[in-house]
Design a protein around this motif. Structure first.
Motif, PDB file in Angstrom:
ATOM      1  N   GLN A 256       0.831  -1.206   0.000  1.00  0.00           N
ATOM      2  CA  GLN A 256       0.000   0.000   0.000  1.00  0.00           C
ATOM      3  C   GLN A 256       0.865   1.256   0.000  1.00  0.00           C
ATOM      4  O   GLN A 256       0.564   2.224  -0.705  1.00  0.00           O
ATOM      5  N   ARG A 257       1.937   1.237   0.778  1.00  0.00           N
ATOM      6  CA  ARG A 257       2.852   2.390   0.796  1.00  0.00           C
ATOM      7  C   ARG A 257       3.459   2.601  -0.591  1.00  0.00           C
ATOM      8  O   ARG A 257       3.519   3.726  -1.088  1.00  0.00           O
ATOM      9  N   TYR A 258       3.886   1.530  -1.224  1.00  0.00           N
ATOM     10  CA  TYR A 258       4.464   1.597  -2.568  1.00  0.00           C
ATOM     11  C   TYR A 258       3.435   2.124  -3.572  1.00  0.00           C
ATOM     12  O   TYR A 258       3.735   3.012  -4.373  1.00  0.00           O
ATOM     13  N   ASP A 259       2.223   1.618  -3.524  1.00  0.00           N
ATOM     14  CA  ASP A 259       1.171   2.068  -4.442  1.00  0.00           C
ATOM     15  C   ASP A 259       0.800   3.539  -4.243  1.00  0.00           C
ATOM     16  O   ASP A 259       0.433   4.224  -5.195  1.00  0.00           O
ATOM     17  N   ASN A 260       0.872   4.023  -3.009  1.00  0.00           N
ATOM     18  CA  ASN A 260       0.431   5.380  -2.694  1.00  0.00           C
ATOM     19  C   ASN A 260       1.543   6.430  -2.738  1.00  0.00           C
ATOM     20  O   ASN A 260       1.257   7.614  -2.555  1.00  0.00           O
ATOM     21  N   THR A 261       2.767   6.029  -2.963  1.00  0.00           N
ATOM     22  CA  THR A 261       3.869   6.990  -3.041  1.00  0.00           C
ATOM     23  C   THR A 261       4.009   7.464  -4.479  1.00  0.00           C
ATOM     24  O   THR A 261       4.208   6.659  -5.386  1.00  0.00           O
ATOM     25  N   PRO A 262       3.906   8.782  -4.696  1.00  0.00           N
ATOM     26  CA  PRO A 262       4.028   9.289  -6.069  1.00  0.00           C
ATOM     27  C   PRO A 262       5.443   9.129  -6.606  1.00  0.00           C
ATOM     28  O   PRO A 262       6.418   9.252  -5.859  1.00  0.00           O
ATOM     29  N   MET A 263       5.539   8.860  -7.896  1.00  0.00           N
ATOM     30  CA  MET A 263       6.833   8.686  -8.525  1.00  0.00           C
ATOM     31  C   MET A 263       7.558  10.014  -8.703  1.00  0.00           C
ATOM     32  O   MET A 263       8.773  10.069  -8.650  1.00  0.00           O
ATOM     33  N   GLU A 264       6.798  11.096  -8.895  1.00  0.00           N
ATOM     34  CA  GLU A 264       7.403  12.408  -9.082  1.00  0.00           C
ATOM     35  C   GLU A 264       7.559  13.106  -7.730  1.00  0.00           C
ATOM     36  O   GLU A 264       6.717  12.966  -6.861  1.00  0.00           O
TER      37      GLU A 264
END
Length: 69
Positions: free
Chosen positions: A58-66
């Motif tokens: 969930q943390r990975y999915d919710n962290t923006p790439m930019e």
């Protein structure tokens, strides 16, 4: 009389990769993948995770790439 196309110094599109991603995104990705490598309860292809694996996903999915300015 012909039209002269305008030249732009900026790229026409942006390619997003791990190399251009925010440090926060890379950290989230590394924690998630590192956990998957050692956890026998997690199996990403069928989205089966232990409690820690689910939190990291969930943390990975919710962290923006930019990076935010």
């Amino acid at each position: 009389m012909g039209l002269v196309p305008q030249q732009h110094d900026e790229p026409q599109h942006v390619i997003r990769t791990a190399a251009t991603a925010s440090p926060e995104w890379r950290q989230s990705r590394n924690l998630y993948i590192g956990h998957l490598m050692i956890c026998r309860a997690c199996h990403a292809p069928i989205a089966r995770y232990c409690v820690t694996g689910e939190e990291l996903r969930q943390r990975y999915d919710n962290t923006p790439m930019e990076s935010t300015p």
